[in-house]
Write an enzyme that holds these catalytic residues in place. Structure first.
Site, PDB file in Angstrom:
ATOM      1  N   ARG A  46      24.292   8.790 -18.903  1.00  0.00           N
ATOM      2  CA  ARG A  46      25.170   9.132 -17.820  1.00  0.00           C
ATOM      3  C   ARG A  46      25.157   8.109 -16.802  1.00  0.00           C
ATOM      4  O   ARG A  46      26.165   7.576 -16.224  1.00  0.00           O
ATOM      5  CB  ARG A  46      24.705  10.433 -17.426  1.00  0.00           C
ATOM      6  N   TYR A  98      52.424  11.599  -9.411  1.00  0.00           N
ATOM      7  CA  TYR A  98      52.176  12.287 -10.789  1.00  0.00           C
ATOM      8  C   TYR A  98      51.421  13.434 -10.467  1.00  0.00           C
ATOM      9  O   TYR A  98      50.999  14.001  -9.512  1.00  0.00           O
ATOM     10  CB  TYR A  98      50.913  11.497 -11.405  1.00  0.00           C
ATOM     11  N   ASP A 170      47.635   3.856  -7.386  1.00  0.00           N
ATOM     12  CA  ASP A 170      47.522   4.258  -8.933  1.00  0.00           C
ATOM     13  C   ASP A 170      48.372   3.251  -9.762  1.00  0.00           C
ATOM     14  O   ASP A 170      49.567   3.360  -9.586  1.00  0.00           O
ATOM     15  CB  ASP A 170      47.950   5.815  -9.080  1.00  0.00           C
ATOM     16  N   LYS A 195      46.985   5.351 -20.790  1.00  0.00           N
ATOM     17  CA  LYS A 195      48.341   4.727 -20.857  1.00  0.00           C
ATOM     18  C   LYS A 195      48.339   3.573 -21.417  1.00  0.00           C
ATOM     19  O   LYS A 195      47.950   3.421 -22.437  1.00  0.00           O
ATOM     20  CB  LYS A 195      49.147   5.000 -19.651  1.00  0.00           C
TER      21      LYS A 195
HETATM   22  C1  LIG Z   1      48.380  10.105 -16.935  1.00  0.00           C
HETATM   23  C2  LIG Z   1      48.166   9.791 -15.440  1.00  0.00           C
HETATM   24  C3  LIG Z   1      47.259  10.229 -14.651  1.00  0.00           C
HETATM   25  C4  LIG Z   1      46.366  11.045 -15.159  1.00  0.00           C
HETATM   26  O1  LIG Z   1      45.398  10.121 -16.204  1.00  0.00           O
HETATM   27  P1  LIG Z   1      44.995  11.110 -17.327  1.00  0.00           P
HETATM   28  O2  LIG Z   1      44.305  10.211 -18.269  1.00  0.00           O
HETATM   29  O3  LIG Z   1      45.672  11.918 -18.127  1.00  0.00           O
HETATM   30  O4  LIG Z   1      43.730  12.189 -16.559  1.00  0.00           O
HETATM   31  C5  LIG Z   1      47.422   9.818 -13.334  1.00  0.00           C
HETATM   32  N1  LIG Z   1      47.987   9.143 -12.723  1.00  0.00           N
HETATM   33  C6  LIG Z   1      49.255   8.814 -13.401  1.00  0.00           C
HETATM   34  C7  LIG Z   1      50.316   7.588 -12.727  1.00  0.00           C
HETATM   35  C8  LIG Z   1      49.550   8.925 -14.606  1.00  0.00           C
HETATM   36  O5  LIG Z   1      50.599   8.653 -15.582  1.00  0.00           O
END
Ligand SMILES: *Cc1c(COP(=O)(O)O)cnc(C)c1O
Length: 381
Positions: A46, A98, A170, A195
């Site tokens: 961890r 988001y 983000d 993504k």
């Molecule tokens: C998908 C997404 C998240 C969250 O990420 P996960 O890997 O699904 O937990 C946060 N911010 C944006 C802009 C996203 O597209």
């Protein structure tokens, strides 16, 4: 070192045990010590894992940060950032966030006495009106989802710093290939590596990148204490995905450029939201802070009805109807009935999310096939 080279080499060394060029998947929960307290820097998985460490170094390098901290999802990465705050602190976030971040902020962290304000930051100057001495963090996404608006990172950073607050971006939608927020003054970058970084729709993972040692130490402490760590196999998948990020992004962007132009001249399409158009309201900021305009876009139909959008969504053959984005395959989605379904219609319309708004994550298939797919689907509209 240029970004394309960093994507392949940064943070990665041949495995010290064997010389393996690819980072091994250290699938272990613990490490044997020679004597109590005498070990090679690894005690328990961890706290430290060599595969995870390489991924953290790689993402930090491509974002021009000094430290990367990896988590089991993008949301866990965002949660960790929130754990750096105290009750009474205020966060100002851009308003078309988001959905998962909005939910985390308003339904979980608000009850611990952290205050959130959501502001349209297409004009970053509006921060001046809202930021006060309790404001600790400014949280932005750019480009935004699903209207592809652009927020000026440098302008937000200047105002945040003048108020003693940090700026977190983000950067999931842009990916490090299109935009490096730390270079524009941001203090923190978060990624849903699920993504573009992973890029193959086969892993869920998140990363925070910073350039300040004491903030990094806080985040490693939270990572180990709260424990939302990614497994080594998932870290390896993202590392592998990152090695082709630049090549994928170039094709994503090329395909998107052609699809945006195709949609824009289509007689059934009212409007296309894509920041590469010179008449996009924030195009100048996109030009300034992004290297290219990305492969996320959305469009509105002249026949602005949910049923009409649904006919298109059920007619595409290559564009798969799914949430998420950033993978090699093209995806199509309908915010009004999917990601933004919980927002009352009046409010949704007010924020520009029309009934027929359709979002595309343009993949890297042959662009002629993608255009033909949209063309035959639009015939059903
Ligand atoms: C998908 C997404 C998240 C969250 O990420 P996960 O890997 O699904 O937990 C946060 N911010 C944006 C802009 C996203 O597209």
């Amino acid at each position: 070192m240029q970004l394309a080279t960093k994507l392949i080499h940064a943070g990665v060394e041949p495995d010290p045990a064997t010389g393996a060029i690819m980072t091994p998947i250290y699938q272990t929960s613990t490490y044997v010590q020679e004597a109590p307290g005498k070990h090679k820097g690894y005690e328990y998985a961890r706290t430290q894992n060599p595969t995870r460490k390489v991924l953290e170094q790689a993402v930090a390098a491509v974002e021009n940060g000094t430290h990367g901290i990896a988590f089991s999802s993008g949301m866990a990465a965002i949660e960790a950032m929130m754990h750096t705050l105290q009750p009474g602190d205020k966060v100002i976030a851009s308003n078309d966030l988001y959905g998962g971040s909005y939910r985390l902020f308003t339904r979980i962290f608000a009850k611990y006495g952290i205050e959130f304000q959501f502001v349209d930051l297409q004009d970053a100057g509006r921060l001046e009106q809202f930021a006060d001495e309790r404001t600790r963090l400014i949280w932005i996404e750019t480009p935004t989802n699903p209207l592809i608006r652009i927020v000026d990172i440098q302008a937000c950073a200047e105002i945040a710093h003048a108020r003693g607050a940090l700026l977190c971006v983000d950067n999931t939608f842009a990916s490090p290939w299109l935009q490096n927020p730390l270079d524009w003054g941001a203090d923190v970058v978060v990624h849903s590596a699920t993504k573009y970084l992973g890029g193959h729709s086969d892993v869920v993972l998140g990363v925070v990148v910073v350039k300040d040692v004491s903030l990094a130490e806080q985040l490693y402490f939270i990572q180990n204490s709260a424990g939302a760590v990614p497994g080594p196999h998932d870290c390896w998948l993202v590392l592998r995905g990152m090695k082709t990020l630049h090549v994928r992004m170039q094709r994503h962007c090329e395909n998107a450029r052609q699809i945006a132009s195709f949609l824009r001249q289509h007689p059934k399409v009212q409007q296309v939201h894509w920041c590469g158009f010179s008449d996009h309201p924030n195009h100048a900021i996109a030009r300034k802070q992004m290297r290219d305009f990305g492969a996320m876009m959305s469009f509105v139909l002249k026949d602005d009805r949910i049923e009409t959008a649904h006919r298109i969504l059920s007619s595409t053959r290559l564009f798969a109807l799914a949430e998420s984005l950033g993978g090699v395959e093209s995806l199509i989605g309908h915010p009004a009935s999917m990601t933004h379904a919980s927002i009352p219609r009046e409010e949704r319309l007010k924020s520009g999310l029309s009934d027929s708004l359709i979002r595309l994550s343009v993949g890297i298939e042959d662009v002629q096939d993608l255009i033909a797919d949209l063309e035959q689907a639009l015939e059903k509209a």
